[in-house]
Design a protein around this motif. Structure first.
Motif, mmCIF file in Angstrom:
data_model
loop_
_atom_site.group_PDB
_atom_site.id
_atom_site.type_symbol
_atom_site.label_atom_id
_atom_site.label_comp_id
_atom_site.label_asym_id
_atom_site.label_seq_id
_atom_site.Cartn_x
_atom_site.Cartn_y
_atom_site.Cartn_z
ATOM 1 N N ARG A 303 23.816 -21.851 59.129
ATOM 2 C CA ARG A 303 22.813 -20.937 58.594
ATOM 3 C C ARG A 303 22.594 -21.125 57.096
ATOM 4 N NH1 ARG A 303 24.919 -15.502 61.849
ATOM 5 N NH2 ARG A 303 24.732 -16.421 63.937
ATOM 6 N N ASN A 304 23.537 -21.757 56.431
ATOM 7 C CA ASN A 304 23.407 -21.994 54.987
ATOM 8 C C ASN A 304 22.738 -23.324 54.671
ATOM 9 O OD1 ASN A 304 24.771 -19.563 54.388
ATOM 10 N ND2 ASN A 304 26.761 -20.569 54.647
ATOM 11 N N HIS A 305 22.400 -24.091 55.710
ATOM 12 C CA HIS A 305 21.748 -25.373 55.467
ATOM 13 C C HIS A 305 20.331 -25.166 54.944
ATOM 14 C CE1 HIS A 305 24.500 -28.142 58.091
ATOM 15 N NE2 HIS A 305 25.177 -27.351 57.273
ATOM 16 N N LEU A 306 19.894 -26.074 54.104
ATOM 17 C CA LEU A 306 18.582 -25.969 53.462
ATOM 18 C C LEU A 306 17.571 -26.858 54.169
ATOM 19 C CD1 LEU A 306 19.746 -26.066 49.732
ATOM 20 C CD2 LEU A 306 19.200 -24.064 51.112
ATOM 21 N N LYS A 307 16.326 -26.423 54.161
ATOM 22 C CA LYS A 307 15.241 -27.157 54.810
ATOM 23 C C LYS A 307 14.306 -27.745 53.766
ATOM 24 C CE LYS A 307 11.883 -24.922 56.944
ATOM 25 N NZ LYS A 307 11.131 -24.178 57.976
ATOM 26 N N ARG A 308 13.953 -29.011 53.943
ATOM 27 C CA ARG A 308 13.016 -29.668 53.035
ATOM 28 C C ARG A 308 11.783 -30.070 53.830
ATOM 29 N NH1 ARG A 308 15.834 -33.942 49.909
ATOM 30 N NH2 ARG A 308 16.064 -34.938 51.945
ATOM 31 N N VAL A 309 10.618 -29.636 53.375
ATOM 32 C CA VAL A 309 9.376 -29.962 54.065
ATOM 33 C C VAL A 309 9.054 -31.438 53.856
ATOM 34 C CG1 VAL A 309 6.902 -29.479 54.216
ATOM 35 C CG2 VAL A 309 8.509 -27.619 53.784
ATOM 36 N N GLN A 361 13.323 -26.363 47.430
ATOM 37 C CA GLN A 361 13.986 -25.077 47.195
ATOM 38 C C GLN A 361 13.144 -24.229 46.238
ATOM 39 O OE1 GLN A 361 18.470 -25.139 47.020
ATOM 40 N NE2 GLN A 361 18.097 -27.277 46.523
ATOM 41 N N ILE A 362 13.194 -22.910 46.436
ATOM 42 C CA ILE A 362 12.360 -21.983 45.673
ATOM 43 C C ILE A 362 13.244 -21.137 44.757
ATOM 44 C CG2 ILE A 362 10.726 -20.059 45.854
ATOM 45 C CD1 ILE A 362 9.852 -21.132 48.534
ATOM 46 N N PHE A 363 12.777 -20.975 43.527
ATOM 47 C CA PHE A 363 13.533 -20.221 42.526
ATOM 48 C C PHE A 363 12.674 -19.084 41.994
ATOM 49 C CE2 PHE A 363 15.406 -24.369 42.707
ATOM 50 C CZ PHE A 363 16.763 -24.164 42.538
ATOM 51 N N ARG A 364 13.288 -17.922 41.801
ATOM 52 C CA ARG A 364 12.624 -16.768 41.196
ATOM 53 C C ARG A 364 13.381 -16.398 39.933
ATOM 54 N NH1 ARG A 364 12.989 -13.347 45.105
ATOM 55 N NH2 ARG A 364 10.846 -13.359 45.921
ATOM 56 N N PRO A 370 17.109 -16.634 48.422
ATOM 57 C CA PRO A 370 17.864 -16.818 49.668
ATOM 58 C C PRO A 370 17.070 -17.618 50.696
ATOM 59 C CG PRO A 370 18.051 -14.560 48.904
ATOM 60 C CD PRO A 370 17.061 -15.219 48.012
ATOM 61 N N PRO A 371 17.753 -18.476 51.462
ATOM 62 C CA PRO A 371 17.044 -19.363 52.393
ATOM 63 C C PRO A 371 16.124 -18.624 53.360
ATOM 64 C CG PRO A 371 19.356 -20.007 52.205
ATOM 65 C CD PRO A 371 19.207 -18.726 51.461
ATOM 66 N N GLU A 372 16.554 -17.444 53.871
ATOM 67 C CA GLU A 372 15.714 -16.730 54.827
ATOM 68 C C GLU A 372 14.405 -16.280 54.187
ATOM 69 O OE1 GLU A 372 18.795 -15.949 54.101
ATOM 70 O OE2 GLU A 372 20.002 -16.289 55.914
ATOM 71 N N GLU A 373 14.505 -15.703 52.993
ATOM 72 C CA GLU A 373 13.295 -15.242 52.312
ATOM 73 C C GLU A 373 12.433 -16.422 51.891
ATOM 74 O OE1 GLU A 373 11.882 -12.592 48.433
ATOM 75 O OE2 GLU A 373 14.022 -12.911 48.837
#
Length: 430
Positions: A303-309, A361-364, A370-373
């Motif tokens: 669940r902590n794995h990251l997705k790259r488009v 990855q998205i940064f605010r 968080p990956p889900e958001e």
């Protein structure tokens, strides 16, 4: 003192407010009461129509009318086109007619005589305006599912599929009430913007279709696996096992093949891969990534794995450069240049923007979202359907509930989006 109220009110709406000691943008209760008396509103019996007097107090003089003082020192009004001269401020006539129409409508609604005429858009608008302003005068949320559904129907928005445009109607209604704008121009004001936004969504849909294939060529023998080769003599597509089984004997052993290059989802062989797991290195469709990484109880670490488009997120403005900014207010992806160009004026300067790095990855504010958001935000921006059919409203006690645009039902708890597995509250406006 009350005899002076109409005179003071007339001076204020005429633009001469030097004698009225009220701060800018605030006309005071006395002024509104004075205008209400001039219009003919009974504030004791008809407080629901007070909003008409409030609108009149903030309205500007029509361009065709000019104010002057006659030889007797009386303030007069002159219409430059019709050459008409009158003592009463022209706005009073306009808002008297508005009050008369609203009052007549309320009586017809109470008597049940309005059902036939409500088929006309103008009649529907008048009826819903009376309901909206009645709620606003009581301090209740002006937007309800019924009122927004009616307004969406009036401006030609299909709420069962145009979810984004439905939200535009809802947000515009709330802004009109908050800023005390004239709701009678709502239909005309939204007509062109809705068509423009509908065209933009169609364009985004074209971009999605052009930039990624929508189907996988399946093996024509087993029809279960993705094809990896094409037989030039048979003119058929095969997975490797089926090709070996059908071309192991006879002259078919000499058939020439060509490779079929497809990026296939590792979880579902009939779906196109649209992303890659950064940790696993495997390619997945959006649904496949969610299935493998969110619902495998035996591997919670996934669940902590990251997705790259794949190929990066594309700027939906220029459709050329990769997106480096996601605007939370516009719900769109931009390259840096396009974002600056479109957000340097007006209230768009205050829009919240998130940064996207080269891994997707998205940064605010410098912190990783968080990956889900992040997944929900990315899907919202990439999708032409926006956030789906769930729209938040507030009831009369100001509690949030969710309304389903397709099923026309409501729930008190934030529903789970079946496509992302994330509560709708993450993706929707508060």
């Amino acid at each position: 003192r009350r005899l002076l109220l109409p005179h003071i009110a007339m001076k204020l709406i005429a633009g001469d407010d030097q004698d009225a000691a009220f701060p800018p943008g605030h006309n005071g209760a006395d002024i509104v009461v004075g205008i209400a008396e001039m219009i003919g509103i009974d504030l004791v019996k008809e407080p629901q129509f007070l909003w008409i007097a409030e609108q009149a107090s903030k309205a500007k003089m029509p361009n065709d009318w000019k104010e002057f003082t006659n030889d007797d020192g009386q303030t007069m009004y002159y219409h430059t086109k019709t050459k008409e001269i009158q003592k009463t401020h022209p706005l009073i006539y306009r808002y008297k007619e508005m009050y008369s129409n609203s009052r007549s409508y309320q009586k017809k609604l109470e008597a049940g005589d309005i059902s036939i005429n409500l088929e006309r858009p103008e009649q529907k608008l008048m009826a819903v305006i009376a309901e909206i302003m009645g709620r606003a005068s009581k301090g209740l949320p002006p937007a309800t599912p019924d009122t927004v559904e009616t307004l969406a129907q009036i401006v030609g928005v299909d709420s069962t599929c145009e979810f984004f445009l439905f939200r535009v109607v809802k947000q515009t209604l709330e802004a009109y009430v908050e800023k005390k704008l004239d709701l009678h121009s709502f239909m005309q004001d939204l007509k062109d913007p809705v068509e423009f936004l509908r065209g933009i969504r169609k364009k985004q849909n074209q971009v999605d279709v052009i930039r990624k294939p929508t189907s996988i060529i399946m093996c024509q023998e087993c029809e279960k696996k993705a094809a990896v080769v094409k037989c030039e003599q048979c003119k058929d597509f095969f997975c490797q096992d089926c090709f070996n089984g059908t071309h192991a004997t006879g002259k078919r052993r000499a058939h020439i093949t060509s490779d079929v290059e497809q990026l296939v989802c590792a979880a579902y062989e009939d779906r196109v891969a649209t992303c890659q797991c950064v940790q696993c290195g495997l390619f997945y469709s959006d649904e496949g990534f969610l299935y493998v990484h969110a619902f495998d109880a035996a591997r919670p670490d996934l669940r902590n794995h990251l997705k790259r488009v794949i190929n990066g997120l594309v700027c939906l403005e220029c459709e050329h450069y990769n997106a480096s900014v996601l605007c939370e207010d516009c719900v769109d992806l931009f390259c840096t240049e396009c974002f600056i160009k479109l957000h340097r004026k007006g209230k768009r300067r205050q829009h919240v923007h998130l940064t996207i790095d080269n891994t997707g990855q998205i940064f605010r504010g410098g912190f990783l979202v968080p990956p889900e958001e992040a997944q929900v935000l990315t899907d919202r921006a990439r999708s032409t359907v926006e956030t789906g059919p769930w729209v938040p409203f507030r009831d009369d006690r100001l509690n949030v509930f969710w309304y389903h645009l397709v099923e026309k039902t409501r729930v008190e708890q934030s529903p789970i989006d079946p496509q992302t597995g994330v509560p709708a509250a993450v993706a929707l406006d508060p």
